[in-house]
Design an enzyme around this catalytic site. Structure first.
Site, mmCIF file in Angstrom:
data_model
loop_
_atom_site.group_PDB
_atom_site.id
_atom_site.type_symbol
_atom_site.label_atom_id
_atom_site.label_comp_id
_atom_site.label_asym_id
_atom_site.label_seq_id
_atom_site.Cartn_x
_atom_site.Cartn_y
_atom_site.Cartn_z
ATOM 1 N N SER A 1 0.843 -1.207 0.000
ATOM 2 C CA SER A 1 0.000 0.000 0.000
ATOM 3 C C SER A 1 0.866 1.239 0.000
ATOM 4 C CB SER A 1 -0.908 0.013 1.243
ATOM 5 O OG SER A 1 -1.819 -1.048 1.189
ATOM 6 N N ALA A 2 1.860 1.282 0.867
ATOM 7 C CA ALA A 2 2.711 2.474 0.967
ATOM 8 C C ALA A 2 3.799 2.480 -0.099
ATOM 9 C CB ALA A 2 3.340 2.543 2.358
ATOM 10 N N GLU B 1 10.277 -5.974 -4.143
ATOM 11 C CA GLU B 1 9.103 -6.671 -3.631
ATOM 12 C C GLU B 1 9.390 -8.173 -3.546
ATOM 13 O OE1 GLU B 1 6.126 -6.147 -2.226
ATOM 14 O OE2 GLU B 1 5.846 -8.317 -2.302
ATOM 15 N N ALA B 2 9.097 -8.734 -2.380
ATOM 16 C CA ALA B 2 9.339 -10.169 -2.184
ATOM 17 C C ALA B 2 8.408 -11.021 -3.049
ATOM 18 C CB ALA B 2 9.165 -10.528 -0.717
ATOM 19 N N HIS C 1 -5.506 -5.245 10.776
ATOM 20 C CA HIS C 1 -5.057 -3.849 10.745
ATOM 21 C C HIS C 1 -3.863 -3.609 11.665
ATOM 22 C CE1 HIS C 1 -9.495 -2.693 9.625
ATOM 23 N NE2 HIS C 1 -8.830 -3.167 8.592
HETATM 24 C C1 LIG Z 1 -7.661 -9.721 4.367
HETATM 25 C C2 LIG Z 1 -7.469 -8.245 4.617
HETATM 26 C C3 LIG Z 1 -8.531 -7.377 4.434
HETATM 27 C C4 LIG Z 1 -8.339 -6.012 4.650
HETATM 28 N N1 LIG Z 1 -9.352 -5.168 4.326
HETATM 29 C C5 LIG Z 1 -9.149 -3.839 4.382
HETATM 30 C C6 LIG Z 1 -10.139 -2.945 3.891
HETATM 31 O O1 LIG Z 1 -11.189 -3.353 3.395
HETATM 32 N N2 LIG Z 1 -9.888 -1.615 3.969
HETATM 33 C C7 LIG Z 1 -8.728 -1.127 4.512
HETATM 34 O O2 LIG Z 1 -8.590 0.097 4.602
HETATM 35 N N3 LIG Z 1 -7.784 -1.960 4.980
HETATM 36 C C8 LIG Z 1 -7.934 -3.297 4.885
HETATM 37 N N4 LIG Z 1 -6.945 -4.141 5.281
HETATM 38 C C9 LIG Z 1 -5.703 -3.551 5.849
HETATM 39 C C10 LIG Z 1 -4.844 -2.787 4.826
HETATM 40 O O3 LIG Z 1 -4.872 -3.415 3.574
HETATM 41 C C11 LIG Z 1 -3.411 -2.651 5.372
HETATM 42 O O4 LIG Z 1 -3.452 -1.877 6.566
HETATM 43 C C12 LIG Z 1 -2.455 -1.969 4.394
HETATM 44 O O5 LIG Z 1 -2.462 -2.616 3.163
HETATM 45 C C13 LIG Z 1 -1.029 -1.965 4.973
HETATM 46 O O6 LIG Z 1 -0.153 -1.364 4.065
HETATM 47 P P1 LIG Z 1 1.426 -1.425 4.255
HETATM 48 O O7 LIG Z 1 2.007 -0.631 3.154
HETATM 49 O O8 LIG Z 1 1.754 -1.034 5.642
HETATM 50 O O9 LIG Z 1 1.817 -2.959 4.124
HETATM 51 P P2 LIG Z 1 1.609 -3.969 2.906
HETATM 52 O O10 LIG Z 1 0.570 -3.472 1.969
HETATM 53 O O11 LIG Z 1 1.436 -5.302 3.511
HETATM 54 O O12 LIG Z 1 2.986 -3.887 2.114
HETATM 55 C C14 LIG Z 1 4.171 -4.493 2.525
HETATM 56 C C15 LIG Z 1 4.879 -5.032 1.283
HETATM 57 O O13 LIG Z 1 6.219 -5.346 1.625
HETATM 58 C C16 LIG Z 1 6.551 -6.602 1.071
HETATM 59 N N5 LIG Z 1 7.617 -7.153 1.895
HETATM 60 C C17 LIG Z 1 7.545 -7.539 3.191
HETATM 61 N N6 LIG Z 1 8.745 -7.996 3.605
HETATM 62 C C18 LIG Z 1 9.583 -7.871 2.553
HETATM 63 C C19 LIG Z 1 10.946 -8.192 2.364
HETATM 64 N N7 LIG Z 1 11.686 -8.715 3.356
HETATM 65 N N8 LIG Z 1 11.507 -7.957 1.147
HETATM 66 C C20 LIG Z 1 10.771 -7.417 0.141
HETATM 67 N N9 LIG Z 1 9.456 -7.125 0.261
HETATM 68 C C21 LIG Z 1 8.886 -7.348 1.466
HETATM 69 C C22 LIG Z 1 5.258 -7.379 1.130
HETATM 70 O O14 LIG Z 1 5.269 -8.502 0.271
HETATM 71 C C23 LIG Z 1 4.250 -6.311 0.759
HETATM 72 O O15 LIG Z 1 4.085 -6.216 -0.636
HETATM 73 C C24 LIG Z 1 -7.087 -5.513 5.116
HETATM 74 C C25 LIG Z 1 -6.036 -6.395 5.310
HETATM 75 C C26 LIG Z 1 -6.208 -7.752 5.057
HETATM 76 C C27 LIG Z 1 -5.049 -8.696 5.261
#
Ligand SMILES: Cc1cc2nc3c(=O)[nH]c(=O)nc-3n(C[C@H](O)[C@H](O)[C@H](O)COP(=O)(O)OP(=O)(O)OC[C@H]3O[C@@H](n4cnc5c(N)ncnc54)[C@H](O)[C@@H]3O)c2cc1C
Length: 504
Positions: A12-13, A33-34, A444
């Site tokens: 997401s970020a 990306e992993a 979350h």
């Molecule tokens: C089933 C489900 C339903 C949800 N529904 C909603 C919803 O309806 N609405 C809403 O607002 N939120 C929802 N959420 C929550 C929301 O999607 C998350 O809070 C948000 O996506 C988090 O974003 P992020 O960037 O922090 O992490 P992520 O989007 O998880 O991104 C992290 C990325 O880093 C990568 N990564 C991790 N470790 C490594 C590594 N060592 N090397 C390389 N890459 C790596 C991962 O593969 C991933 O692509 C839901 C979550 C889930 C699981």
């Protein structure tokens, strides 16, 4: 290989940061990306998301045994694919309460109050209803109404109004209250992940280098400066260098894990795994907060059928509990699934609906920690759900409020019975038993690299890791307190703001 910026994680970020930083053609940006490409059809068809959980695009995490949940493990899904968790989530677009952000600011994070962050929500947004004081148009992220909400979803909203709740058409104007249909991150009936919204158009640029199947193992440090990362490409370990910054966007589970593997964390924990301590930061992995969720499960008189463009969780409600006095708009959020509970995997074919209740600002706090110094080992995830009495009391009150709504028309006559917790479960003890025996997570997790200036803060208000040069964390882990709702839109906002800070 040298880049100006290395971003770890295209979730997401990370997709937002990658797209925004590469707008400057002078910047060479690597986005690692992993997981792989988001090419599977199920990633794009909204009603398929439950089938993505625990599969090839999920990290497959499980929590530690949860004492507050009768010693059960909870499946803890996180996206492992371009778009990250925005590629597998339920697509509900929710910003939370204006006071969430004012509270972040008041905790010592200048520039993060509601008036400061609202422009970044608007910057991302392409709102179906056009621009207004609270919405943006023309941004990369499509925010739309559900194309054809199920009649059970509309019946829930009408029944909630009959039970005395307000009706709302916009949960996202800073004061979420009342019942309504959720808006979703969908474009033309398909998922609009951050990979689709931000990354796909940006990949045309020759200065953005998106590397999939690149699993980052650690941040490379020279003294107190982050200078690059080591990643495993499936065959070998590759080292790349960042001349300006390394940005961790690996999410609330993997960003703290990567910091710890790089020697940044609680000294006692790192030493216990034989990791050399470079920077002592006790807050890394601490302060894990997640919304707990418990449900009423309700057999229906007639079967529901989810259209491909349904996100399955179509309607909702924000309400105040009886004793709420913290100045926020609500402290309970509801999610209505007019089909089978998503976890059942039936994807909207059974004769069942669920109303799930979420405590907006839970007080239980957990921890992400290392299992070992081996980067391939999953971290230990212990959210400690329902270990604070406040969380339990609110869930009990929420289940009762949900039940009151099911007793109202037009919903009442559509429901055959209450399967769980069941009509017999009337007193607090019976509802507590139901909550502890059946609740799960709403996925979350936040707070494990908390922004602030206290002892347990990991990043400052510019999202720079304290005590380290050229290293930021930009994802859901930096939230100093969980927002009053789903966390995808707030995470995208954080990334928009971070990109601005980095470029200036
Ligand atoms: C089933 C489900 C339903 C949800 N529904 C909603 C919803 O309806 N609405 C809403 O607002 N939120 C929802 N959420 C929550 C929301 O999607 C998350 O809070 C948000 O996506 C988090 O974003 P992020 O960037 O922090 O992490 P992520 O989007 O998880 O991104 C992290 C990325 O880093 C990568 N990564 C991790 N470790 C490594 C590594 N060592 N090397 C390389 N890459 C790596 C991962 O593969 C991933 O692509 C839901 C979550 C889930 C699981």
């Amino acid at each position: 290989m040298n880049y100006d910026y290395i971003i770890v994680g295209a979730g997401s970020a990370g997709c937002v940061v990658g797209a925004r930083l590469s707008q400057d053609p002078a910047c060479q940006v690597a986005l690692l990306e992993a997981g792989g490409e988001d090419s599977a059809a199920a990633l794009h068809q909204p009603n398929q998301w439950p089938l993505l959980l625990d599969g090839a695009v999920d990290w497959g995490y499980t929590t530690a045994l949860q004492t507050g949940y009768n010693l059960r493990n909870i499946q803890y899904q996180r996206g492992k694919v371009l778009g990250g968790t925005s590629s597998i989530n339920a697509m509900i677009y929710i910003r939370g309460d204006a006071r969430d952000y004012d509270h972040w600011r008041d905790l010592g994070n200048p520039g993060w109050g509601w008036q400061d962050v609202l422009p970044y929500f608007l910057k991302s947004e392409d709102q179906q209803h056009g621009a207004s004081a609270f919405h943006g148009a023309g941004g990369p992220l499509t925010v739309s109404d559900l194309m054809a909400p199920h009649h059970i979803s509309s019946a829930f909203v009408d029944a909630a109004v009959a039970a005395g709740h307000a009706r709302t058409v916009d949960f996202n104007a800073g004061t979420p209250a009342g019942a309504g249909l959720y808006q979703v991150t969908m474009r033309n009936g398909e998922r609009c992940s951050t990979a689709k919204a931000f990354l796909q158009p940006a990949r045309k640029r020759s200065n953005l280098h998106t590397i999939t199947h690149a699993r980052v193992l650690r941040v490379v440090m020279e003294g107190d400066r982050a200078t690059g990362v080591d990643y495993f490409d499936g065959m070998q370990v590759v080292r790349i260098h960042a001349t300006r910054e390394v940005i961790l966007s690996a999410g609330a589970i993997d960003s703290p894990k990567l910091l710890m593997l790089s020697g940044i964390g609680d000294p006692a924990q790192l030493e216990s795994h034989g990791v050399t301590v470079r920077v002592a930061l006790s807050g890394v992995g601490a302060n894990l907060c997640d919304h707990p969720g418990s449900s009423l499960v309700l057999p229906l008189k007639e079967a529901g059928q989810a259209l491909p463009a349904s996100n399955l969780v179509e309607a909702g409600l924000y309400m105040k509990s009886a004793n709420m006095n913290d100045g926020f708009a609500a402290d309970l959020q509801f999610f209505v699934t007019p089909f089978a509970p998503a976890q059942a995997g039936a994807v909207g074919k059974s004769k069942m609906m669920a109303i799930s209740v979420q405590t907006c600002r839970p007080k239980s706090r957990g921890q992400v920690s290392l299992r070992s110094a081996n980067p391939i080992d999953a971290p230990l995830i212990d959210p400690r759900y329902m270990t604070h009495p406040y969380d339990l009391a609110l869930q009990i009150e929420g289940l009762r409020a949900a039940r009151d709504i099911t007793a109202q028309e037009p919903l009442k006559s559509l429901i055959a019975a209450e399967l769980a917790p069941g009509a017999h479960a009337l007193d607090d003890a019976s509802l507590e038993h139901h909550i502890r025996a059946t609740s799960g997570c709403i996925w979350h997790p936040v707070g494990t690299c908390r922004m602030g200036n206290g002892e347990d803060a990991v990043v400052d208000a510019q999202l720079r890791v304290r005590g380290v040069r050229s290293l930021r964390v930009v994802d859901a882990s930096v939230m100093p307190q969980i927002t009053s709702g789903n966390t995808n839109a707030p995470t995208i906002m954080i990334a928009e703001k971070a990109a601005d800070m980095i470029l200036s």
